[in-house]
Design a protein around this motif. Structure first.
Motif, PDB file in Angstrom:
ATOM      1  N   ASN A  32       0.833  -1.194   0.000  1.00  0.00           N
ATOM      2  CA  ASN A  32       0.000   0.000   0.000  1.00  0.00           C
ATOM      3  C   ASN A  32       0.874   1.253   0.000  1.00  0.00           C
ATOM      4  OD1 ASN A  32      -1.828   2.051   0.394  1.00  0.00           O
ATOM      5  ND2 ASN A  32      -2.849   1.101   2.133  1.00  0.00           N
ATOM      6  N   LYS A  33       1.076   1.814  -1.165  1.00  0.00           N
ATOM      7  CA  LYS A  33       1.917   3.018  -1.302  1.00  0.00           C
ATOM      8  C   LYS A  33       1.194   4.271  -0.822  1.00  0.00           C
ATOM      9  CE  LYS A  33       5.165   0.581  -3.063  1.00  0.00           C
ATOM     10  NZ  LYS A  33       5.895  -0.157  -2.079  1.00  0.00           N
ATOM     11  N   ASN A  34      -0.097   4.149  -0.501  1.00  0.00           N
ATOM     12  CA  ASN A  34      -0.872   5.285  -0.002  1.00  0.00           C
ATOM     13  C   ASN A  34      -0.992   5.268   1.518  1.00  0.00           C
ATOM     14  OD1 ASN A  34      -1.242   6.104  -2.614  1.00  0.00           O
ATOM     15  ND2 ASN A  34      -3.269   5.239  -2.802  1.00  0.00           N
ATOM     16  N   LEU A  35      -0.088   4.583   2.166  1.00  0.00           N
ATOM     17  CA  LEU A  35      -0.066   4.485   3.618  1.00  0.00           C
ATOM     18  C   LEU A  35       1.126   5.291   4.137  1.00  0.00           C
ATOM     19  CD1 LEU A  35      -1.155   3.155   6.222  1.00  0.00           C
ATOM     20  CD2 LEU A  35       0.242   1.160   5.665  1.00  0.00           C
ATOM     21  N   PHE A  36       0.854   6.233   5.042  1.00  0.00           N
ATOM     22  CA  PHE A  36       1.909   7.096   5.568  1.00  0.00           C
ATOM     23  C   PHE A  36       1.954   7.037   7.085  1.00  0.00           C
ATOM     24  CE2 PHE A  36       1.401   8.698   1.365  1.00  0.00           C
ATOM     25  CZ  PHE A  36       2.663   9.145   1.006  1.00  0.00           C
ATOM     26  N   THR A  70      -1.133  19.196  10.183  1.00  0.00           N
ATOM     27  CA  THR A  70      -1.445  19.856   8.916  1.00  0.00           C
ATOM     28  C   THR A  70      -0.918  19.045   7.741  1.00  0.00           C
ATOM     29  OG1 THR A  70      -1.371  21.986  10.060  1.00  0.00           O
ATOM     30  CG2 THR A  70      -1.277  22.047   7.661  1.00  0.00           C
ATOM     31  N   VAL A  71       0.275  18.479   7.881  1.00  0.00           N
ATOM     32  CA  VAL A  71       0.830  17.598   6.843  1.00  0.00           C
ATOM     33  C   VAL A  71      -0.086  16.379   6.674  1.00  0.00           C
ATOM     34  CG1 VAL A  71       2.770  16.077   6.258  1.00  0.00           C
ATOM     35  CG2 VAL A  71       3.216  18.361   7.164  1.00  0.00           C
ATOM     36  N   ALA A  72      -0.543  15.822   7.778  1.00  0.00           N
ATOM     37  CA  ALA A  72      -1.448  14.663   7.730  1.00  0.00           C
ATOM     38  C   ALA A  72      -2.727  15.010   6.980  1.00  0.00           C
ATOM     39  CB  ALA A  72      -1.782  14.195   9.142  1.00  0.00           C
ATOM     40  N   CYS A  73      -3.256  16.181   7.212  1.00  0.00           N
ATOM     41  CA  CYS A  73      -4.474  16.615   6.520  1.00  0.00           C
ATOM     42  C   CYS A  73      -4.237  16.653   5.015  1.00  0.00           C
ATOM     43  CB  CYS A  73      -4.907  17.989   7.022  1.00  0.00           C
ATOM     44  SG  CYS A  73      -6.357  18.636   6.167  1.00  0.00           S
ATOM     45  N   ASN A  80      -4.792   9.368   0.895  1.00  0.00           N
ATOM     46  CA  ASN A  80      -3.837   8.515   1.590  1.00  0.00           C
ATOM     47  C   ASN A  80      -4.363   8.186   2.980  1.00  0.00           C
ATOM     48  OD1 ASN A  80      -1.500   8.525  -0.325  1.00  0.00           O
ATOM     49  ND2 ASN A  80      -1.693  10.723   0.006  1.00  0.00           N
ATOM     50  N   LYS A  81      -3.941   7.042   3.499  1.00  0.00           N
ATOM     51  CA  LYS A  81      -4.228   6.662   4.887  1.00  0.00           C
ATOM     52  C   LYS A  81      -3.033   7.125   5.711  1.00  0.00           C
ATOM     53  CE  LYS A  81      -6.489   4.735   8.199  1.00  0.00           C
ATOM     54  NZ  LYS A  81      -7.815   5.133   8.577  1.00  0.00           N
ATOM     55  N   VAL A  82      -3.299   7.926   6.750  1.00  0.00           N
ATOM     56  CA  VAL A  82      -2.226   8.572   7.498  1.00  0.00           C
ATOM     57  C   VAL A  82      -2.324   8.254   8.988  1.00  0.00           C
ATOM     58  CG1 VAL A  82      -1.077  10.768   7.992  1.00  0.00           C
ATOM     59  CG2 VAL A  82      -2.294  10.470   5.821  1.00  0.00           C
ATOM     60  N   PHE A  83      -1.173   7.903   9.558  1.00  0.00           N
ATOM     61  CA  PHE A  83      -1.030   7.697  10.995  1.00  0.00           C
ATOM     62  C   PHE A  83      -0.044   8.738  11.505  1.00  0.00           C
ATOM     63  CE2 PHE A  83      -2.516   3.666   9.472  1.00  0.00           C
ATOM     64  CZ  PHE A  83      -3.324   3.171  10.488  1.00  0.00           C
ATOM     65  N   CYS A  84      -0.410   9.458  12.567  1.00  0.00           N
ATOM     66  CA  CYS A  84       0.468  10.444  13.209  1.00  0.00           C
ATOM     67  C   CYS A  84       0.833   9.921  14.587  1.00  0.00           C
ATOM     68  CB  CYS A  84      -0.245  11.775  13.374  1.00  0.00           C
ATOM     69  SG  CYS A  84      -0.664  12.606  11.866  1.00  0.00           S
ATOM     70  N   ILE A 106     -12.751  19.000   8.671  1.00  0.00           N
ATOM     71  CA  ILE A 106     -12.804  18.441   7.322  1.00  0.00           C
ATOM     72  C   ILE A 106     -13.181  16.958   7.373  1.00  0.00           C
ATOM     73  CG2 ILE A 106     -11.479  18.082   5.196  1.00  0.00           C
ATOM     74  CD1 ILE A 106      -9.646  20.371   6.108  1.00  0.00           C
ATOM     75  N   ASN A 107     -12.991  16.347   8.541  1.00  0.00           N
ATOM     76  CA  ASN A 107     -13.279  14.927   8.770  1.00  0.00           C
ATOM     77  C   ASN A 107     -12.470  14.018   7.841  1.00  0.00           C
ATOM     78  OD1 ASN A 107     -14.403  12.782  10.111  1.00  0.00           O
ATOM     79  ND2 ASN A 107     -16.291  12.791   8.920  1.00  0.00           N
ATOM     80  N   VAL A 108     -11.166  14.184   7.888  1.00  0.00           N
ATOM     81  CA  VAL A 108     -10.271  13.369   7.068  1.00  0.00           C
ATOM     82  C   VAL A 108      -9.897  12.085   7.795  1.00  0.00           C
ATOM     83  CG1 VAL A 108      -9.328  15.271   5.706  1.00  0.00           C
ATOM     84  CG2 VAL A 108      -8.264  14.694   7.880  1.00  0.00           C
ATOM     85  N   PRO A 109      -9.631  11.010   7.058  1.00  0.00           N
ATOM     86  CA  PRO A 109      -9.297   9.711   7.687  1.00  0.00           C
ATOM     87  C   PRO A 109      -7.845   9.648   8.157  1.00  0.00           C
ATOM     88  CG  PRO A 109      -9.329   9.471   5.319  1.00  0.00           C
ATOM     89  CD  PRO A 109      -9.743  10.884   5.606  1.00  0.00           C
TER      90      PRO A 109
END
Length: 175
Positions: A32-36, A70-73, A80-84, A106-109
């Motif tokens: 999954n290249k869209n996982l950060f 903000t980067v995660a947003c 992308n799926k983002v974990f902070c 914004i209710n982003v995942p």
């Protein structure tokens, strides 16, 4: 008190939740290249084995948790799926406005992972207490809060979060 992580790990037959969390997320980056995975100046030996392999997907944001949100947003808005990941007081209380405006409005995942909730880092002083993290996040719309009790439930919850398209806060014990 001298805390040697390796000594603590030897005292338990279970893996630390942090290690399970990192392994579960980062091992999915292969497919999954869209996982950060964004982190805020956190030394995690379990993360070191993935840093070079997935250098485009693991972003070290430095001691800048507010900017990390903000980067995660931005990453989440690009599908992308983002974990902070960071210490609980810094990814909740210190980032309250950024979380409220950049993520929840914004209710982003995005999944915020706070380590050392409660008094997990009490030995570092009151700046590292996270006794109000649940209250802060609970007061922001669109969040689901998870608190795994052990490494097994941690892995189950990480996999659940990976398949969800919503805003989450995952609280982990320090050790």
């Amino acid at each position: 008190m001298n805390r040697k992580i390796e000594d603590l790990k030897k005292a338990s037959r279970y893996s630390f939740m942090r290690d399970v969390m990192v392994d579960t997320i980062c091992s999915n980056m292969k497919d999954n290249k869209n996982l950060f995975f964004l982190n805020a100046d956190m030394g995690a030996p379990s993360l070191d084995k993935y840093r070079e392999k997935y250098d485009k997907n693991i972003i070290h944001c430095g001691i800048s948790e507010q900017n990390m949100m903000t980067v995660a947003c931005g990453l989440a808005l690009d599908n992308n799926k983002v974990f902070c990941y960071g210490m609980s007081p810094f990814v909740t209380a210190r980032c309250y406005e950024q979380i409220k405006i950049s993520l929840a409005a914004i209710n982003v995942p995005v999944c915020i992972i706070g380590i050392g909730s409660g008094l997990g880092y009490a030995d570092a002083g009151p700046t590292h207490y996270a006794t109000e993290d649940i209250g802060l996040i609970y007061s922001i719309p669109n969040f689901t809060i998870y608190t795994p009790s052990d490494s097994i439930s941690c892995k189950i919850l990480i996999n659940k979060i990976m398949n969800e398209n919503k805003l989450n806060y995952l609280r982990l014990d320090r050790d």
